[in-house]
Scaffold this active site. Structure first.
Site, PDB file in Angstrom:
ATOM      1  CD  GLU A  17      -5.787   3.760   6.919  1.00 61.44           C
ATOM      2  OE1 GLU A  17      -5.875   3.505   8.125  1.00 61.44           O
ATOM      3  OE2 GLU A  17      -5.184   3.021   6.121  1.00 61.44           O
ATOM      4  CG  HIS A  42      -7.438  -1.456   8.031  1.00 60.40           C
ATOM      5  ND1 HIS A  42      -8.168  -0.517   7.334  1.00 60.40           N
ATOM      6  CD2 HIS A  42      -6.417  -0.763   8.623  1.00 60.40           C
ATOM      7  CE1 HIS A  42      -7.614   0.682   7.482  1.00 60.40           C
ATOM      8  NE2 HIS A  42      -6.561   0.556   8.276  1.00 60.40           N
ATOM      9  CG  HIS A  51      -5.730   1.128  12.893  1.00 62.53           C
ATOM     10  ND1 HIS A  51      -6.240   2.400  12.907  1.00 62.53           N
ATOM     11  CD2 HIS A  51      -5.312   0.913  11.615  1.00 62.53           C
ATOM     12  CE1 HIS A  51      -6.143   2.932  11.701  1.00 62.53           C
ATOM     13  NE2 HIS A  51      -5.569   2.051  10.895  1.00 62.53           N
ATOM     14  CD  GLU A  52      -2.815  -1.941  10.859  1.00 65.31           C
ATOM     15  OE1 GLU A  52      -3.155  -2.244   9.699  1.00 65.31           O
ATOM     16  OE2 GLU A  52      -2.519  -0.780  11.192  1.00 65.31           O
ATOM     17  N   GLY A  71       3.434   2.105  10.837  1.00 63.33           N
ATOM     18  CA  GLY A  71       3.277   1.384  12.094  1.00 63.33           C
ATOM     19  C   GLY A  71       2.912  -0.064  11.851  1.00 63.33           C
ATOM     20  CG  MET A  80       0.190  -3.225   4.862  1.00 64.48           C
ATOM     21  SD  MET A  80      -0.850  -1.816   4.410  1.00 64.48           S
ATOM     22  CE  MET A  80      -2.052  -2.632   3.360  1.00 64.48           C
ATOM     23  CD  GLU A  81      -4.671  -1.790   5.785  1.00 64.16           C
ATOM     24  OE1 GLU A  81      -5.233  -1.067   4.947  1.00 64.16           O
ATOM     25  OE2 GLU A  81      -3.722  -1.396   6.495  1.00 64.16           O
ATOM     26  CG  ASN A  82      -0.227  -6.839   4.142  1.00 65.10           C
ATOM     27  OD1 ASN A  82      -0.238  -6.032   3.242  1.00 65.10           O
ATOM     28  ND2 ASN A  82       0.715  -6.859   5.075  1.00 65.10           N
ATOM     29  CD  GLU A 103      -2.895   1.197   2.333  1.00 62.42           C
ATOM     30  OE1 GLU A 103      -4.048   1.616   2.161  1.00 62.42           O
ATOM     31  OE2 GLU A 103      -2.454   0.838   3.432  1.00 62.42           O
TER      32      GLU A 103
END
Length: 888
Positions: free
Chosen positions: A342, A323, A319-320, A283, A285-287, A149
């Protein structure tokens, strides 16, 4: 070439071929820092689009790839491969064009494209890249991982790298036998190719966007657990540090179940992996199914970790995981809708963390965290709307900021307050079910909420998402009675420097109030420039606060009568912590913009002399620190204000103390860290403070793991006090801890404090160390900030070093995320508050342009000029007179 989608004003690839499935095979070489690739892409063909296109060409996104061959077969003749006769790479547009001998037949329904190529495992934390780390034997090692991303899947394989072009992905990795690998889906097979190599294949992914694909290769330990709904969760850690993954694992297991219940759409994958990456620009990444993290945002040392770090890990994990629904299951159709990802993940991180760890009081912290950050940035004319127009996809890299994350989350919090939690949740559940595996725009969500609530959500939200900025709600008339008060209100566009807005804007504003009886049930929507509200009071001396709970992202300009009535509820605590914090942060912004006098702000601050709540002190710290950084330019004014700040801070010290107590509340621990940080700013030269810090530091030198004398919650703060009172010896002692510290969280204590040293040559040495190559690129700006934010001398040192070594710094982050250069600019240039410096910095960047950071530079300069104007206001006010301070 790319084409212009005129209806949406977006530059996208031609749409006559639509990717449905990628079969990607990669062979990374961790010694040569390269990889070999082969991708087979199944496309469906849009015959209408094909008629109007050059059917001899297939255009894909690609960057830093070397192509060997490309060919395709058609659905009705799979045995005949048509080879590309020409392969053209466009470096500027990051595309590759495969040109074939003849056009794709108009009757074709699908084709399969095979591309063979090579790529580079870069060190810029983008695409398929390498990270270095030291293993348990002290050996330097390399691992490979991905960060796609927003636009970096194209660095790993040719693709249609646009969020709306969802497809299924099958990944196969050929790796050294002694290493491990993981991807979005569980391992399907592992086949030994020779004694040293094996090929690992993974199950097909769900339909998803290219930026969510991920894979990692290296050596790991892990901890694992299964959720109540049967999802296997693993946390991958460096070898020998599996214990450090247990806190995040427990958090993730609980959070996934919480979201399952909240969204009423179960997490659809069979597993969820979370992995710590040694070098990582963001910080996390929501893969989908393989979430990647900075080590400090996933790993918790059960002995050393601070309460602040535990909270940070919980927030980032939650947070992740949000997502996995917002962004992964349902995805924005174009980057202008980034906020759909986001903003909601930022709202969810607070919702989930507050639910799982209620003693964190996350919604109280929201006011001085997300909301405060949003209002600071959005008060600038160089801000942007939440739903920001983006034509070229590259523009999205400049809007991963406090507007997309924090203001968006604040607006989501606002609509939840307007709708009520039940309707808010029900609308989200419909939205998730209706658009699973699809792409959406903002209006799809508005409609879901309107159906369940019957309220004009589109009108309300449109006024907050489609225009930048926020309102100033001013009380222009008041009528107090024994049992009520009537307030006449006026809204206008609030700008931080107090300039007249260039245009008139109106927002649909929810008017929420509270009194001594608590929040008032009646809520009205203010649509026009003015409105009148009447609020019942329980006594003649009653008070009313607008924007109860700080639910709406705006500033409130109250009257002098209202301010007088706030004294008792502030000092007695009858007004809740969120509103007490909101009052003081509003007041600071209003004074800077010229809507209040500085003397009124100091009067208000005196109401807080006995304040003991962490969230309120977060607000006070913003005000004290903000003014202090500005008055540094005026030594006499700085002396008077620092004495006032010192008195406020020392008033709190007996309540909190230096030593943590067993079982104390989470927020008390955070308050102590905040307090000692303020001591390092306002009272580092106090004999008692200096002596206590020195004593604890000496105990730390004897035993760095002594969490009683110097726990991690106050470690960097004590380092700062010691450095400000010390010299070369203390500097080298603290710098030496960087090499012996057991994890990155501890190393950050060094980076965040080292520049506090008073010696100019050691400040320069700190800057040199940051760019020496010894500090990871992901971290080097922390040390720069410790210099640039230390004092007036530090500002000059950091700015001069930035200019003298600009090409080197630029080269260090050339291909990495623009956020790293943004951070350097803010740390090295952002502290000044004079028009002269603003012009100097402006001229420098005109001569040395950084296009990817142009918005950040513009915002930094605007903020600098606003601070310069504020300094002039302070200098012409009574605050410049010694008699003002002596009479307090």
């Amino acid at each position: 070439m790319t084409v212009n989608d005129t209806s949406a004003e977006r530059v996208v690839l031609p749409g006559y071929i639509v990717p449905e499935r990628y079969a990607l095979s990669l062979t990374p070489d961790l010694k040569a820092f390269t990889f070999k690739g082969r991708v087979v892409i199944d496309f469906t063909i849009d015959s209408d689009e094909l008629v109007n296109s050059n059917g001899r060409q297939i255009i894909l996104h690609a960057q830093e790839l070397l192509f060997e061959s490309a060919s395709y077969t058609l659905d009705d003749n799979k045995d005949t491969a048509i080879e590309a006769e020409q392969i053209n790479v466009n470096l500027k547009e990051t595309t590759v064009t495969f040109i074939f001998p003849s056009a794709i037949p108009a009757t074709a329904k699908s084709l399969q494209l095979t591309v063979v190529y090579q790529g580079f495992l870069n060190n810029q934390m983008a695409g398929f890249y390498r990270s270095s780390y030291t293993n348990m034997k002290g050996e330097s090692c390399i691992m490979a991982s991905t960060q796609f991303e927003a636009l970096d899947a194209r660095r790993a394989f040719p693709c249609v790298d646009e969020p709306a072009r969802k497809a299924v992905f099958l990944v196969s990795l050929t790796i050294p036998s002694e290493l491990q690998c993981c991807s979005n889906m569980p391992e399907r097979s592992s086949v030994s190719l020779d004694p040293h190599t094996r090929q690992v294949s993974f199950w097909p992914t769900p339909r998803m966007s290219t930026y969510l694909l991920a894979f990692c290769v290296g050596e790991f330990d892990f901890v694992q657990a299964q959720t109540a709904s049967g999802v296997l969760i693993k946390v991958y850690t460096p070898v020998g540090k599996s214990k450090q993954g247990e806190f995040a694992l427990d958090c993730a297991c609980k959070c996934l179940e919480l979201y399952n219940e909240f969204f009423k759409v179960p997490y659809p994958l069979p597993k969820l992996d979370m992995i710590a990456i040694p070098e990582f620009a963001a910080g996390a990444m929501e893969n989908w199914g393989l979430v990647t993290y900075r080590e400090v945002d996933l790993l918790i040392d059960p002995t050393l970790a601070s309460s602040q770090q535990k909270q940070r890990v919980a927030v980032v994990v939650n947070h992740e995981l949000a997502h996995q629904w917002f962004g992964n299951l349902v995805t924005m159709d174009w980057w202008s809708g980034l906020w759909l990802n986001e903003s909601f993940a930022s709202w969810c991180e607070n919702y989930a963390t507050n639910a799982l760890y209620p003693d964190y009081h996350m919604w109280d912290q929201f006011v001085t965290g997300h909301l405060a950050a949003a209002l600071r940035l959005d008060a600038l004319q160089s801000s942007h709307p939440i739903d920001v127009p983006i034509r070229h996809a590259e523009e999205v890299n400049q809007v991963f900021d406090a507007i997309s994350y924090c203001k968006g989350a604040a607006v989501v919090r606002m609509i939840q307050a307007v709708l009520g939690f039940s309707a808010f949740q029900e609308g989200l559940q419909h939205y998730m079910k209706d658009f699973a595996y699809k792409n959406t725009s903002s209006t799809d969500l508005w409609q879901a909420w309107e159906k369940v609530s019957g309220l004009p959500v589109g009108e309300l939200m449109g006024s907050w998402t489609h225009q930048m900025g926020f309102p100033l709600l001013k009380v222009i008339k008041e009528e107090w009675k024994s049992d009520s008060v009537t307030l006449e209100l006026e809204q206008s566009w609030f700008l931080s420097d107090g300039t007249v807005p260039p245009e008139k804007k109106l927002w649909t504003i929810p008017i929420m109030t509270c009194t001594s009886d608590g929040p008032q049930a009646d809520m009205t929507l203010m649509r026009e420039e003015t409105a009148s509200v009447t609020i019942p009071l329980s006594s003649e001396s009653g008070w009313v606060k607008l924007n109860a709970g700080q639910q709406v992202p705006m500033r409130i300009l109250w009257t002098s009568e209202m301010l007088k009535r706030y004294q008792d509820p502030i000092q007695s605590g009858k007004m809740n912590a969120m509103d007490r914090a909101g009052l003081v942060t509003d007041a600071y912004a209003l004074v800077k913009a010229g809507h209040m006098k500085p003397e009124q702000l100091i009067q208000l601050l005196q109401y807080y002399l006995k304040e003991t709540e962490y969230v309120v002190w977060e607000g006070l710290a913003m005000v004290l620190g903000g003014i202090d950084s500005i008055v540094l330019e005026d030594p006499e004014l700085a002396k008077q204000f620092r004495a006032f700040g010192k008195r406020m801070v020392l008033n709190l010290l007996p309540h909190v103390g230096w030593q943590a107590q067993t079982g104390e509340p989470h927020l008390t621990t955070l308050l102590r860290g905040l307090l000692i940080g303020l001591l390092s700013d306002f009272a580092f030269d106090d004999d008692g403070v200096a002596a206590e810090a020195k004593s604890r530091f000496q105990s730390f030198l004897q035993n760095p793991n002594d969490v009683q004398s110097l726990p991690s919650d106050i470690r960097s703060q004590v380092f700062k006090i010691v450095l400000q009172n010390g010299g070369a010896t203390e500097y080298e002692q603290i710098k030496g801890y960087y090499k012996t510290a057991s994890d990155n969280a501890e190393r950050k204590h060094v980076l965040n404090s080292l520049g506090s040293i008073q010696d100019k040559s050691l400040k320069v040495q700190t800057m040199e160390w940051m760019t020496s190559g010894e500090i990871k690129i992901q971290d080097f700006f922390y040390g720069m900030g410790s210099v640039g934010r230390s004092n007036k001398m530090g500002r000059e040192v950091a700015w001069q070093y930035f200019q003298d070594h600009f090409e080197k710094i630029k080269g260090m982050v050339a291909s990495a995320s623009s956020s790293l250069m943004d951070a350097c600019i803010v740390m090295c240039c952002g502290g000044f508050c004079s028009e002269q410096k603003a012009k100097e910095i402006e001229q420098f960047f005109e001569a040395h342009p950084v296009p990817k950071s142009s918005r950040k530079i513009e915002q930094t300069l605007e903020n600098m000029r606003a601070n310069a104007n504020f300094l002039k206001v302070l200098q012409s006010s009574d605050l410049s007179k010694e008699s003002f301070w002596s009479n307090l």
